[in-house]
Motif scaffolding. Structure first.
Motif, PDB file in Angstrom:
ATOM      1  N   UNK A 149      10.853  18.036  -4.890  1.00  0.00           N
ATOM      2  CA  UNK A 149       9.525  17.165  -4.928  1.00  0.00           C
ATOM      3  C   UNK A 149       9.186  16.873  -3.603  1.00  0.00           C
ATOM      4  N   UNK A 150       7.875  16.288  -3.569  1.00  0.00           N
ATOM      5  CA  UNK A 150       7.357  15.245  -2.348  1.00  0.00           C
ATOM      6  C   UNK A 150       7.411  13.989  -2.927  1.00  0.00           C
ATOM      7  N   UNK A 151       7.960  12.980  -2.032  1.00  0.00           N
ATOM      8  CA  UNK A 151       8.135  11.544  -2.447  1.00  0.00           C
ATOM      9  C   UNK A 151       7.931  10.757  -1.138  1.00  0.00           C
ATOM     10  N   UNK A 152       7.830   9.508  -1.044  1.00  0.00           N
ATOM     11  CA  UNK A 152       7.865   8.664  -0.044  1.00  0.00           C
ATOM     12  C   UNK A 152       8.781   7.327  -0.537  1.00  0.00           C
ATOM     13  N   UNK A 153       9.168   6.739   0.629  1.00  0.00           N
ATOM     14  CA  UNK A 153       9.870   5.208   0.521  1.00  0.00           C
ATOM     15  C   UNK A 153       8.877   4.335   0.219  1.00  0.00           C
ATOM     16  N   UNK A 182      17.413  12.577  -0.072  1.00  0.00           N
ATOM     17  CA  UNK A 182      17.551  11.747   0.849  1.00  0.00           C
ATOM     18  C   UNK A 182      16.231  10.870   1.374  1.00  0.00           C
ATOM     19  N   UNK A 183      16.673   9.736   1.756  1.00  0.00           N
ATOM     20  CA  UNK A 183      15.480   9.170   2.364  1.00  0.00           C
ATOM     21  C   UNK A 183      15.113   9.660   3.906  1.00  0.00           C
ATOM     22  N   UNK A 184      14.007   9.564   4.474  1.00  0.00           N
ATOM     23  CA  UNK A 184      13.995  10.257   5.929  1.00  0.00           C
ATOM     24  C   UNK A 184      13.424   8.945   6.983  1.00  0.00           C
ATOM     25  N   UNK A 185      14.363   9.424   7.973  1.00  0.00           N
ATOM     26  CA  UNK A 185      14.065   8.406   9.069  1.00  0.00           C
ATOM     27  C   UNK A 185      13.153   8.792  10.335  1.00  0.00           C
ATOM     28  N   UNK A 186      12.861   8.108  11.112  1.00  0.00           N
ATOM     29  CA  UNK A 186      11.991   8.339  12.413  1.00  0.00           C
ATOM     30  C   UNK A 186      12.333   7.340  13.388  1.00  0.00           C
ATOM     31  N   UNK A 187      11.859   7.724  14.563  1.00  0.00           N
ATOM     32  CA  UNK A 187      11.973   6.788  15.556  1.00  0.00           C
ATOM     33  C   UNK A 187      11.007   5.851  15.564  1.00  0.00           C
ATOM     34  N   UNK A 240      15.979   3.591  14.556  1.00  0.00           N
ATOM     35  CA  UNK A 240      15.867   4.460  13.440  1.00  0.00           C
ATOM     36  C   UNK A 240      15.012   3.620  12.326  1.00  0.00           C
ATOM     37  N   UNK A 241      14.134   3.984  11.861  1.00  0.00           N
ATOM     38  CA  UNK A 241      13.277   3.094  10.798  1.00  0.00           C
ATOM     39  C   UNK A 241      12.919   4.334   9.463  1.00  0.00           C
ATOM     40  N   UNK A 242      12.564   3.926   8.449  1.00  0.00           N
ATOM     41  CA  UNK A 242      12.259   4.673   7.385  1.00  0.00           C
ATOM     42  C   UNK A 242      10.988   5.304   7.380  1.00  0.00           C
ATOM     43  N   UNK A 243      10.769   6.705   7.409  1.00  0.00           N
ATOM     44  CA  UNK A 243       9.541   7.254   7.486  1.00  0.00           C
ATOM     45  C   UNK A 243       8.762   7.002   5.996  1.00  0.00           C
ATOM     46  N   UNK A 244       7.522   6.341   6.261  1.00  0.00           N
ATOM     47  CA  UNK A 244       6.629   5.868   5.191  1.00  0.00           C
ATOM     48  C   UNK A 244       5.940   6.678   4.496  1.00  0.00           C
ATOM     49  N   UNK A 245       5.691   8.161   5.237  1.00  0.00           N
ATOM     50  CA  UNK A 245       4.825   9.232   4.521  1.00  0.00           C
ATOM     51  C   UNK A 245       5.448   9.955   3.576  1.00  0.00           C
ATOM     52  N   UNK A 246       4.614  10.875   3.036  1.00  0.00           N
ATOM     53  CA  UNK A 246       5.214  11.721   2.020  1.00  0.00           C
ATOM     54  C   UNK A 246       5.889  12.944   2.811  1.00  0.00           C
ATOM     55  N   UNK A 247       7.026  13.481   2.163  1.00  0.00           N
ATOM     56  CA  UNK A 247       7.837  14.638   2.643  1.00  0.00           C
ATOM     57  C   UNK A 247       8.453  15.263   1.353  1.00  0.00           C
ATOM     58  N   UNK A 248       8.773  16.437   1.731  1.00  0.00           N
ATOM     59  CA  UNK A 248       9.281  17.377   0.505  1.00  0.00           C
ATOM     60  C   UNK A 248      10.761  17.917   0.870  1.00  0.00           C
TER      61      UNK A 248
END
Length: 118
Positions: free
Chosen positions: A20-24, A53-58, A76-84
């Motif tokens: 699935x595609x989802x976002x935080x 999993x939640x995704x993280x980015x710089x 590291x901060x949570x990525x706020x866009x959609x990801x699959x």
């Protein structure tokens, strides 16, 4: 959260990955957990608790340096866009993805989101 229901049309009978595609939309640190029903039943025992999993980015901004000029890794901060992502069996040694057998035609999907504490 309330369950989400929708219909899918499966073009061909066979095995399919669960993804699935989802976002935080919150600041919780734990993974997302869902229960997945197909035609009002869990397709296998572990489908009641699938983790994504939640995704993280710089963190955006200037690089961080210490007094000696050494650069630090970015916060590291949570990525706020959609990801699959596809659901992975955490008990499998090689990270196998869950596979479900679906017949061709229409199927009702029910996703029941839950919160993981801790």
């Amino acid at each position: 959260s309330a369950p989400v229901e929708f219909e899918i049309s499966v073009p061909e009978t066979g095995n399919y990955y669960i993804g699935m595609s989802y976002k935080s939309i919150d600041n919780i640190m734990s993974d997302f957990r869902i229960g997945l029903k197909i035609d009002n039943a869990y397709p296998f025992d572990k489908a009641e608790k699938l983790d994504f999993p939640r995704m993280w980015c710089d963190e955006k901004g200037k690089p961080l340096f210490d007094d000696m000029g050494n650069e630090f890794a970015a916060q590291q901060v949570q990525y706020k866009g959609y990801f699959y992502n596809e659901a992975i069996d955490p008990t499998a040694q090689n990270g196998d993805k869950y596979v479900i057998y679906l017949t061709a035609g229409e199927h009702k999907i029910t996703i029941n989101p839950t919160i993981i504490m801790g």
